[in-house]
Scaffold this motif. Structure first.
Motif, PDB file in Angstrom:
ATOM      1  N   MET A 130      53.213 -71.714   9.882  1.00 58.54           N
ATOM      2  CA  MET A 130      52.677 -70.551   9.177  1.00 58.54           C
ATOM      3  C   MET A 130      51.428 -70.943   8.390  1.00 58.54           C
ATOM      4  SD  MET A 130      54.374 -68.146   6.188  1.00 58.54           S
ATOM      5  CE  MET A 130      53.967 -69.280   4.850  1.00 58.54           C
ATOM      6  N   THR A 131      50.401 -70.104   8.509  1.00 60.58           N
ATOM      7  CA  THR A 131      49.167 -70.305   7.750  1.00 60.58           C
ATOM      8  C   THR A 131      49.116 -69.294   6.616  1.00 60.58           C
ATOM      9  OG1 THR A 131      48.003 -71.057   9.738  1.00 60.58           O
ATOM     10  CG2 THR A 131      46.656 -70.354   7.869  1.00 60.58           C
ATOM     11  N   THR A 132      48.762 -69.744   5.422  1.00 59.36           N
ATOM     12  CA  THR A 132      48.605 -68.842   4.280  1.00 59.36           C
ATOM     13  C   THR A 132      47.127 -68.732   3.928  1.00 59.36           C
ATOM     14  OG1 THR A 132      50.793 -69.411   3.397  1.00 59.36           O
ATOM     15  CG2 THR A 132      49.215 -68.407   1.877  1.00 59.36           C
ATOM     16  N   TYR A 133      46.639 -67.514   3.882  1.00 58.49           N
ATOM     17  CA  TYR A 133      45.254 -67.247   3.503  1.00 58.49           C
ATOM     18  C   TYR A 133      45.255 -66.658   2.103  1.00 58.49           C
ATOM     19  CZ  TYR A 133      44.763 -67.379   8.614  1.00 58.49           C
ATOM     20  OH  TYR A 133      44.815 -67.729   9.938  1.00 58.49           O
ATOM     21  N   SER A 134      44.367 -67.130   1.253  1.00 54.62           N
ATOM     22  CA  SER A 134      44.262 -66.609  -0.105  1.00 54.62           C
ATOM     23  C   SER A 134      42.861 -66.027  -0.308  1.00 54.62           C
ATOM     24  CB  SER A 134      44.526 -67.712  -1.128  1.00 54.62           C
ATOM     25  OG  SER A 134      44.500 -67.192  -2.442  1.00 54.62           O
ATOM     26  N   VAL A 135      42.805 -64.728  -0.583  1.00 49.42           N
ATOM     27  CA  VAL A 135      41.525 -64.032  -0.735  1.00 49.42           C
ATOM     28  C   VAL A 135      41.611 -63.060  -1.909  1.00 49.42           C
ATOM     29  CG1 VAL A 135      40.900 -64.210   1.712  1.00 49.42           C
ATOM     30  CG2 VAL A 135      42.245 -62.248   0.922  1.00 49.42           C
ATOM     31  N   ASP A 136      40.475 -62.526  -2.286  1.00 49.38           N
ATOM     32  CA  ASP A 136      40.454 -61.477  -3.314  1.00 49.38           C
ATOM     33  C   ASP A 136      40.915 -60.149  -2.731  1.00 49.38           C
ATOM     34  OD1 ASP A 136      39.281 -63.172  -5.332  1.00 49.38           O
ATOM     35  OD2 ASP A 136      37.366 -62.945  -4.278  1.00 49.38           O
ATOM     36  N   LEU A 137      40.389 -59.838  -1.542  1.00 49.71           N
ATOM     37  CA  LEU A 137      40.596 -58.512  -0.955  1.00 49.71           C
ATOM     38  C   LEU A 137      40.989 -58.642   0.513  1.00 49.71           C
ATOM     39  CD1 LEU A 137      40.219 -55.371  -1.360  1.00 49.71           C
ATOM     40  CD2 LEU A 137      37.922 -55.698  -0.411  1.00 49.71           C
ATOM     41  N   LEU A 138      41.992 -57.866   0.921  1.00 50.68           N
ATOM     42  CA  LEU A 138      42.374 -57.765   2.327  1.00 50.68           C
ATOM     43  C   LEU A 138      42.014 -56.379   2.814  1.00 50.68           C
ATOM     44  CD1 LEU A 138      43.831 -58.639   4.946  1.00 50.68           C
ATOM     45  CD2 LEU A 138      45.949 -57.752   3.914  1.00 50.68           C
ATOM     46  N   ILE A 139      41.276 -56.318   3.920  1.00 43.81           N
ATOM     47  CA  ILE A 139      40.965 -55.046   4.572  1.00 43.81           C
ATOM     48  C   ILE A 139      41.804 -54.963   5.839  1.00 43.81           C
ATOM     49  CG2 ILE A 139      39.188 -53.666   5.716  1.00 43.81           C
ATOM     50  CD1 ILE A 139      37.156 -54.847   3.784  1.00 43.81           C
ATOM     51  N   VAL A 140      42.586 -53.913   5.959  1.00 49.55           N
ATOM     52  CA  VAL A 140      43.456 -53.716   7.116  1.00 49.55           C
ATOM     53  C   VAL A 140      42.766 -52.751   8.070  1.00 49.55           C
ATOM     54  CG1 VAL A 140      45.729 -52.991   7.924  1.00 49.55           C
ATOM     55  CG2 VAL A 140      45.498 -54.103   5.691  1.00 49.55           C
ATOM     56  N   GLY A 141      42.202 -53.270   9.131  1.00 43.47           N
ATOM     57  CA  GLY A 141      41.482 -52.449  10.093  1.00 43.47           C
ATOM     58  C   GLY A 141      40.042 -52.895  10.223  1.00 43.47           C
ATOM     59  N   ALA A 142      39.638 -53.299  11.443  1.00 42.84           N
ATOM     60  CA  ALA A 142      38.283 -53.820  11.663  1.00 42.84           C
ATOM     61  C   ALA A 142      37.420 -52.850  12.454  1.00 42.84           C
ATOM     62  CB  ALA A 142      38.356 -55.165  12.383  1.00 42.84           C
ATOM     63  N   GLY A 143      37.655 -51.549  12.243  1.00 43.59           N
ATOM     64  CA  GLY A 143      36.776 -50.549  12.823  1.00 43.59           C
ATOM     65  C   GLY A 143      35.507 -50.411  12.003  1.00 43.59           C
ATOM     66  N   PRO A 144      34.676 -49.405  12.288  1.00 42.28           N
ATOM     67  CA  PRO A 144      33.414 -49.239  11.560  1.00 42.28           C
ATOM     68  C   PRO A 144      33.597 -49.166  10.054  1.00 42.28           C
ATOM     69  CG  PRO A 144      33.428 -47.841  13.487  1.00 42.28           C
ATOM     70  CD  PRO A 144      34.800 -48.428  13.396  1.00 42.28           C
ATOM     71  N   VAL A 145      34.593 -48.428   9.580  1.00 38.80           N
ATOM     72  CA  VAL A 145      34.793 -48.287   8.138  1.00 38.80           C
ATOM     73  C   VAL A 145      35.234 -49.618   7.524  1.00 38.80           C
ATOM     74  CG1 VAL A 145      36.174 -47.126   6.359  1.00 38.80           C
ATOM     75  CG2 VAL A 145      35.248 -45.813   8.283  1.00 38.80           C
ATOM     76  N   GLY A 146      36.119 -50.333   8.207  1.00 40.03           N
ATOM     77  CA  GLY A 146      36.553 -51.632   7.711  1.00 40.03           C
ATOM     78  C   GLY A 146      35.422 -52.644   7.666  1.00 40.03           C
ATOM     79  N   LEU A 147      34.557 -52.633   8.684  1.00 42.56           N
ATOM     80  CA  LEU A 147      33.425 -53.555   8.713  1.00 42.56           C
ATOM     81  C   LEU A 147      32.446 -53.254   7.584  1.00 42.56           C
ATOM     82  CD1 LEU A 147      32.820 -53.689  12.566  1.00 42.56           C
ATOM     83  CD2 LEU A 147      33.728 -55.523  11.123  1.00 42.56           C
ATOM     84  N   TYR A 148      32.203 -51.964   7.336  1.00 41.13           N
ATOM     85  CA  TYR A 148      31.310 -51.620   6.219  1.00 41.13           C
ATOM     86  C   TYR A 148      31.962 -52.002   4.897  1.00 41.13           C
ATOM     87  CZ  TYR A 148      28.014 -49.128   3.279  1.00 41.13           C
ATOM     88  OH  TYR A 148      27.069 -48.826   2.328  1.00 41.13           O
ATOM     89  N   GLY A 149      33.275 -51.859   4.816  1.00 39.48           N
ATOM     90  CA  GLY A 149      33.987 -52.288   3.619  1.00 39.48           C
ATOM     91  C   GLY A 149      33.849 -53.782   3.382  1.00 39.48           C
TER      92      GLY A 149
END
Length: 335
Positions: free
Chosen positions: A1-20
């Motif tokens: 298992m890999t654990t990623y630590s970030v400030d923000l998670l965006i769920v969805g890599a469509g146009p809106v997610g990419l702009y986010g």
């Protein structure tokens, strides 16, 4: 298992997610973007990469593939981490307010805030029972690459925008294109219907595909036309079933979000959901007066990211300033 630590998670890599993801970079946030698809671009990449899109500000017309490429380049300035081919599943929030998202690949994403931009969930194409044996061998539900239809006879089943858009697109490369629709009237935009009626695309209405026939690959479709006792045979090698899609929020339904019609996430004017630190934007959200356009989603995700930034650090200002206020890159004098 890999654990990623970030400030923000965006769920969805469509146009809106990419702009986010780009906008998260404006706020200096370390961001991860997760998507169940293996490519960036969401529904545009999966369903209509070659389709012209006319309602994105700044473009008179732009192909889906080109729009995604520009958004990916813009997001690159924020150096987001992409986790593709995995679905966001279990959500757990610890005593400190940090969110922990388990993925379908068994990884975990530790984050301070989440923005959901997952379109309207997972899409399952409505089945064409007459020809499932040919799925992937002549029968498809998407047209990601029109060149593979060059010189073929194509039958498109459906009467919505996707069906007629694909008919117009494939007319340019196919030997013949026939649209079969079970009603007399089409559900597509009137302008698109007019274009198809003026084209070389054949229209068969009040009809349904009763069977696809062939030995390993499709040779023809049998069409049942209302009012006729005899089946009509249409020679074809390719069939596109544009019958629409069944939307499903999947594991997100278990996150404690307030849902409407079991398919949309209710948000307030700050794009906040019912779960603290979880925001949403784009087609997946619902509020009074909601309009489901890519252009609207861009504004919503900017609002969501800015509010998420304040959630992460209450000392931050909600408004980050205009991009034109940023210092320009230094110009190097010629040697």
């Amino acid at each position: 298992m890999t654990t990623y630590s970030v400030d923000l998670l965006i769920v969805g890599a469509g146009p809106v997610g990419l702009y986010g993801a780009y906008y998260a970079g404006v706020r200096g946030l370390k961001t991860a973007v997760i998507d169940s698809l293996s490519q960036l671009g969401g529904q545009i990449t999966a369903m209509y990469p070659e389709k012209q899109i006319y309602d994105v500000a700044g473009y008179a017309a732009v192909k889906g593939r080109a729009l995604v490429a520009e958004l990916v380049q813009q997001a690159a300035s924020a150096d987001p981490m992409y986790i593709l081919g995995q679905e966001a599943q279990e959500l757990r929030t610890d005593a400190g307010g940090r969110h922990h998202v388990r993925t379908s690949g068994g990884d975990e994403i530790d984050c301070g805030a989440i923005v959901i931009t997952a379109g309207i969930g997972t899409f399952t194409p409505r089945q064409l029972p007459a020809g499932e044996d040919f799925l992937g061998n002549g029968l498809e539900y998407f047209v990601p690459d029109p060149t593979t239809y060059t010189g073929t006879d194509v039958v498109i089943v459906g009467g919505g925008d996707s069906a007629l858009d694909w008919a117009l697109m494939l007319e340019k490369v196919a030997n013949s294109v026939t649209v079969v629709h079970r009603r007399k009237a089409f559900r597509a935009h009137a302008a698109t219907v007019a274009q198809v009626e003026e084209s070389a695309v054949a229209l068969v209405t009040d009809a349904e595909v009763s069977a696809l026939v062939g030995n390993g690959s499709i040779t023809h479709a049998e069409i049942a036309v209302k009012g006729s006792a005899e089946l009509r045979r249409l020679p074809c090698q390719r069939v596109v079933a544009a019958l629409g899609f069944i939307a499903n929020l999947g594991p997100l339904r278990e996150w404690g979000l307030e849902l409407r019609d079991n398919r949309h996430i209710v948000v307030d004017s700050a794009m906040r959901t019912a779960v603290p630190g979880v925001y949403a934007a784009g087609d997946v959200v619902e509020y009074d007066g909601k309009v489901r356009l890519i252009a609207v989603g861009f504004g919503e995700v900017a609002t969501a990211v800015n509010n998420a930034a304040v959630h992460l650090d209450p000392h931050q200002q909600l408004f980050p300033g205009h991009s034109t206020d940023q210092l320009p890159e230094p110009v190097t004098a010629p040697a």
